[in-house]
Enzyme design. Structure first.
Site, PDB file in Angstrom:
ATOM      1  N   PHE A  51      68.926  33.015  73.922  1.00  0.00           N
ATOM      2  CA  PHE A  51      69.437  32.183  72.831  1.00  0.00           C
ATOM      3  C   PHE A  51      70.777  31.591  73.234  1.00  0.00           C
ATOM      4  CE2 PHE A  51      68.852  31.454  68.181  1.00  0.00           C
ATOM      5  CZ  PHE A  51      67.471  31.453  68.173  1.00  0.00           C
TER       6      PHE A  51
ATOM      7  N   GLN B  68      79.190  25.173  60.473  1.00  0.00           N
ATOM      8  CA  GLN B  68      78.387  25.002  61.673  1.00  0.00           C
ATOM      9  C   GLN B  68      77.344  23.895  61.520  1.00  0.00           C
ATOM     10  OE1 GLN B  68      75.454  28.157  63.271  1.00  0.00           O
ATOM     11  NE2 GLN B  68      77.017  27.935  64.828  1.00  0.00           N
TER      12      GLN B  68
ATOM     13  N   HIS C  28      74.090  22.547  63.214  1.00  0.00           N
ATOM     14  CA  HIS C  28      73.064  22.922  64.172  1.00  0.00           C
ATOM     15  C   HIS C  28      72.664  21.652  64.913  1.00  0.00           C
ATOM     16  CE1 HIS C  28      69.421  24.499  65.913  1.00  0.00           C
ATOM     17  NE2 HIS C  28      69.696  25.700  65.460  1.00  0.00           N
TER      18      HIS C  28
ATOM     19  N   LEU D 107      65.232  22.358  60.096  1.00  0.00           N
ATOM     20  CA  LEU D 107      65.736  22.956  61.324  1.00  0.00           C
ATOM     21  C   LEU D 107      64.638  23.095  62.378  1.00  0.00           C
ATOM     22  CD1 LEU D 107      67.977  24.711  62.762  1.00  0.00           C
ATOM     23  CD2 LEU D 107      66.827  26.653  61.723  1.00  0.00           C
TER      24      LEU D 107
ATOM     25  N   GLU E 168      66.677  26.985  67.653  1.00  0.00           N
ATOM     26  CA  GLU E 168      67.284  27.091  68.965  1.00  0.00           C
ATOM     27  C   GLU E 168      66.336  27.752  69.957  1.00  0.00           C
ATOM     28  OE1 GLU E 168      71.391  27.767  68.588  1.00  0.00           O
ATOM     29  OE2 GLU E 168      71.394  29.342  70.083  1.00  0.00           O
TER      30      GLU E 168
ATOM     31  N   ARG F 204      76.418  26.165  69.626  1.00  0.00           N
ATOM     32  CA  ARG F 204      76.019  25.092  68.726  1.00  0.00           C
ATOM     33  C   ARG F 204      77.127  24.072  68.492  1.00  0.00           C
ATOM     34  NH1 ARG F 204      72.698  28.879  64.399  1.00  0.00           N
ATOM     35  NH2 ARG F 204      70.902  29.169  65.757  1.00  0.00           N
TER      36      ARG F 204
ATOM     37  N   HIS G 181      74.456  23.612  58.856  1.00  0.00           N
ATOM     38  CA  HIS G 181      73.547  24.742  58.950  1.00  0.00           C
ATOM     39  C   HIS G 181      74.104  26.033  58.363  1.00  0.00           C
ATOM     40  CE1 HIS G 181      70.277  27.092  60.479  1.00  0.00           C
ATOM     41  NE2 HIS G 181      71.021  27.794  61.306  1.00  0.00           N
TER      42      HIS G 181
END
Lengths: 156, 247, 581
Positions: free
Chosen positions: C117, C231, C233, C243, C246, C286, C354
């Site tokens: 990730f 944040q 994304h 979304l 990731e 991100r 996000h």
């Protein structure tokens, strides 16, 4: 477990369930609207109609089974009895009725066989047998058995 | 493409006239709009009193199930486009008592879900420090499909049996019971059997099969129920031939 | 007025709330727990999380590596004592969830599988395909049904907390189905209401994420921490803002501009390799990836579509088999909502709001400065996320700190008085009067609440987005003040007591305005660029002044006041963030 809720929970077991109480709106007590199922609900959707027909065509299946047993019984009473029985069956009214029964039987068989993969989950060598294979095997068995019977009849 | 489209929306105001009615709204038409976007346009710009549920608008929270032109759907995942030129009829899900407008009462389901014990039952629970229960991908595959249920209630809405016999445990709850029955970590099948094998359990189901057709997550509750019937029947016969074994 | 008593009241039925409730039930089954949630718990936004949850399980991984990734990812604004607790308790919490039935992805030998990730140096993200949040939430909800001491108030909307003399005594809620207003009295209250991404128009957040708990706390005088850190994304579908996880990049997806060029190499994020390299390129953090998008946009290298500028996410080379196995939801979402098939086509994506790193100020047990009030999950700021959260830390966070807050709530329940003070009940009565008496009274037609919401969202997007500067922030500040004044002139079409969602929206917008105010004031005060907070007028990180949390609280006069609280450093001295090397 909604121990704290003080409006009727809406559960069937709840004595305060919609149909059971408050036909009138009172402050802070919802008055639910519950639609009634019409008698012809099964006409609402083609899928429902098909379902009802599948259920109804179990009657021809039952008839065909009893008929077969009856035939065996008549046969046991000697060739004359069987001759009379066959003559009976040649009557146009009977022929028409049996044509209808055949349609019902075929409908029931086909819809029923198509549903088999839902109830049957098979694994061969760790892999799931796909639905079409299960349906195909059933049809195959059906055709195969019919072929054997035809072969016996033809060889007579 | 038209500029606008008409929606016939089911309205029920418990405090007012009593009987429900259909109200027609005209909303702008856009190719990328879902039925839910049209409802939001009404709510935000035409009539603030329209009541309905929605949250994630990505087809996973299960809030926005409604009946659109007779079919139970998730409105956040149903485009306006196939229904052109309209009008589009939007109603609450069938089978549930209506609280108001498009909002149905789901308490019945929550109660039933709890009755089928949708949690891992084990004789001895292991502590996390002892590590995970091993489960191969194949073992996971046995129940995975039934674990995808988002509780959107479309299957109940499509089930005429639930509408006729509201006591029926119903497709989603039974599928979730099976989700745990088939999980290699679980030992609770017998406890769940008491609920599932009663008349209001699997035997109420006459296999209409629509629950699996309308399911947006391909859970196949109809399959789960039929499989349970087969297994329960086999168990019953096994218990007859092997004395001392209960079904 | 009706009152309902619980030992512990949990507000919010998402991942953190359910974990807290279960923690209470396990710690002391004699205590009654009430979970008040404005939606049925399985509708909560935890359900939308896709990619996974991080915890150290591989033998070649270590807690220190996880802590370092988290701290550097957060641009050194994380409290390191909190991060250490977090990484330490994460594996146990995740295993506990496995024991409760969560279908974590497995290796062929039956052990837990992990995937890479963004911002993580090793594969430590546990996953359940790409529906991790969904499985996590349903596992928690179904498990919570086991405990007889937990009762649910589903579709009860909490209006505000009852706080008197520095102690929280419960909350006031509306039962949506009946419109009844009830005082929920409790010895301990745990806030688990999630974030407030809906202050922006373009967000992955569900409609329900209106920052309610942050606003309750803020109005009760509890400081909100690090609210300027929002944040984005980097990969959301245009128009819907849905979304795209990731994990697409963890599995090997590429971000390309209109020329098919992997542009991240121009932004100090490493050099492109065909296979994914951890902490490099598409597996950078991100904030940096979202900022790179703005860079491409300014260079005119993005793709113009009817929904605005986008770049492309390319996962075609992963093949249909892997996509269906590991990323089925991505395929489903693209087909349904974008009418494309990512197996054969490029996915159009752009940055989308996000997550809120900030939230209610708590210690490492979730305790707030107000006695009897705790918080966990996105609503809280512990803080382990600093200036930029790493993907797959938030699901783990809600387990670890949900459980900790629940246990602390049990320990402190005994300190509460047996009867709430009359002052708390008076507050409850006041709220009932305000709602039934004012808001639901038929009135001459004024403004719609939707208008206020839309203007707030537009202003925040324009002035408090990926890049900010003083002028814009000041404009947003003034706009929010204007909107707050205009709220008085808003009227409701709906005066019904039954499932009145317009009333709900009104109360939510009130909360959103408070959260937006906290964001803008904190952003104005932080005259530096760090993590997700980028000031054009102060482009450098400034550790001398701002290696500190922002605490914003509302003064007695109703004005927001921002002060700084130093960051806790234990073992990792602040350094430059380096990716791609």
């Amino acid at each position: 477990m909604k121990s704290q809720a003080r409006i009727p929970t809406g559960r069937i077991s709840d004595p305060g369930y919609p149909q059971a109480s408050n036909p009138e709106y009172t402050r802070h007590h919802p008055r639910w609207y519950r639609r009634h199922m019409p008698i012809f609900w099964w006409l609402r959707k083609f899928a429902y109609t098909k379902f009802i027909l599948r259920e109804l065509t179990s009657q021809p299946v039952m008839y065909a089974t009893l008929f077969l047993l009856g035939k065996v019984w008549v046969l046991s009473r000697g060739p004359e009895a069987y001759e009379i029985f066959v003559q009976w069956l040649s009557h146009p009214a009977f022929l028409a009725f049996h044509a209808l029964v055949l349609v019902g039987l075929l409908f029931h068989t086909v819809t029923w066989l198509n549903l088999t993969p839902k109830a049957l989950v098979l694994r061969v060598a760790g892999r799931k047998v796909p639905g079409w294979a299960i349906v195909g095997a059933h049809y195959g068995a059906w055709l195969g058995l019919s072929g054997v019977i035809l072969w016996i009849l033809a060889g007579r | 493409m038209p500029d606008t489209v008409k929606l016939e929306v089911f309205r029920y105001r418990p405090e007012g006239e009593g009987e429900p009615l259909y109200e027609t709204f005209e909303v702008p038409y856009r190719d990328e709009w879902m039925v839910l976007d049209a409802l939001n346009q009404i709510k935000d710009h035409q009539d603030g009193t329209l009541s309905y549920r929605w949250a994630c608008r990505m087809g996973v929270c299960g809030s926005c199930g409604m009946t659109v032109n007779g079919e139970p759907v998730l409105t956040c995942a149903t485009y306006l486009e196939p229904f052109l030129p309209g009008p589009i009829r939007v109603e609450p899900l069938h089978g549930f008592p209506v609280i108001r407008d498009l909002v149905g009462d789901l308490e019945d389901f929550v109660g039933k879900l709890q009755r089928v014990k949708p949690w891992i039952i084990r004789e001895e629970e292991r502590s996390p420090s002892e590590g995970e229960y091993l489960q191969t991908p194949e073992e996971m595959d046995a129940y995975k499909r039934y674990s995808m249920c988002i509780n959107c209630m479309l299957c109940y809405a499509a089930c005429p049996i639930y509408e006729l016999e509201p006591g029926f445990i119903g497709p989603a709850a039974i599928a979730l019971a099976q989700r745990y029955n088939l999980d290699s970590r679980d030992e609770g099948a017998r406890e769940r059997h008491e609920v599932l094998a009663e008349h209001e359990g699997v035997w109420s189901c006459t296999f209409v099969g629509e629950c699996s057709i309308v399911c947006p997550k391909d859970v196949d509750p109809a399959g789960a129920i039929q499989r349970y019937k087969v297994d329960a029947t086999l168990d019953f016969f096994r218990s007859l031939v092997t004395p001392g074994r209960s079904p | 007025m009706e009152t309902v008593h619980h030992d512990v009241l949990v507000i919010g039925g998402g991942g953190a709330g359910l974990r807290a409730a279960i923690a209470v039930a396990e710690a002391d089954p004699r205590l009654t727990v009430g979970v008040a949630s404005k939606v049925y718990p399985m509708r909560s936004h935890t359900v939308s999380a896709e990619g996974g949850a991080a915890a150290v399980i591989r033998p070649d991984d270590s807690l220190d590596e996880h802590a370092y990734d988290t701290i550097s990812g957060g641009d050194w604004l994380c409290d390191q004592d909190a991060v250490e607790v977090f990484v330490q308790e994460a594996p146990e919490e995740m295993l506990r969830l496995e024991h409760w039935g969560c279908p974590w992805g497995r290796n062929p030998d039956g052990r837990i599988a992990t995937r890479p990730f963004g911002g993580m140096k090793l594969e430590r993200t546990w996953y359940a395909a790409d529906k991790t949040g969904f499985h996590l939430l349903h596992t928690l909800y179904q498990t919570s049904l086991r405990f007889p001491s937990i009762s649910f108030h589903d579709e009860w909307f909490v209006v505000d907390l009852l706080v008197d003399k520095g102690r929280c005594h419960g909350a006031v809620a509306i039962e949506l189905a009946s419109g009844k207003i009830v005082a929920l009295i409790a010895r301990s209250v745990v806030l688990c209401t999630g974030g407030g991404g809906r202050i922006y128009p373009f967000t992955t957040n569900a409609n329900i994420k209106t920052g309610d708990g942050m606003a309750f706390a803020y109005r009760a005088g509890v400081p909100l921490k690090d609210m300027e850190f929002i944040q984005y994304h980097p990969t959301g579908l245009p128009f819907t803002g849905i979304l795209i996880t990731e994990a697409t990049r963890g599995e090997g997806g590429w971000l390309v501009n209109k020329d098919g060029y992997r542009y991240l190499q121009d932004y100090d994020l490493g050099t492109p390799e065909p296979k994914p390299v951890k902490r490099s390129m598409e597996l950078g953090p991100r904030d940096r990836l979202s900022q790179a998008f703005v860079g491409e946009e300014e260079k005119g290298r993005t793709v113009t579509t009817q929904w605005g500028e986008v770049v492309h996410l390319d996962i075609r080379h992963l093949g249909e088999k892997l996509i269906d196995e590991r990323l089925p939801f991505v395929r489903e979402l693209c087909r349904k909502y974008q009418k494309i098939d990512p197996v054969r086509e490029l996915i159009p994506v752009r940055p989308v709001v996000h997550y809120m790193m900030g939230g209610v100020h708590t210690d490492i047990d979730g305790a707030t400065p107000v006695a009897g009030l705790f918080a966990a999950g996105e609503v809280a700021c512990v803080s382990i996320n600093g200036a930029n959260r790493l993907g797959s830390n938030s699901l783990t966070e809600l387990l670890v700190f949900g459980a900790r807050a629940g246990r602390r709530a049990v320990r402190e329940a005994g300190d509460a008085p047996d009867r709430p003070p009359d002052a708390a009940l008076t507050q409850a009565l006041d709220m009932e009067r305000q709602i039934h008496g004012n808001l639901l009274r038929p009135a001459e037609k004024g403004e719609r609440v939707a208008t206020i919401r839309e203007e707030m969202q537009t202003s925040l997007e324009a002035h408090a987005g990926i890049y900010r500067e003083e002028e814009g922030l000041t404009t947003a500040r003034d706009k929010l003040q204007e909107l707050r004044d205009r709220m008085a002139g808003v009227t409701l079409d709906d005066t019904s007591l039954t499932f009145n969602t317009e009333l709900l929206h009104y109360l939510e917008v009130r909360n959103l305005l408070d959260v937006a105010e906290a964001v803008v004031h904190s952003a104005l005060n932080r005259e530096e660029s760090r993590g997700s907070h980028q000031r054009r007028d102060f482009p450098e990180r400034n550790d001398d002044r701002f290696l500190a949390h922002s605490l914003v609280r509302r003064s007695v006069e109703g004005e927001p006041e921002v002060e700084l609280l130093p960051v806790t450093i234990t073992r990792w001295e602040p350094a430059e963030r380096v990716y791609g090397k």
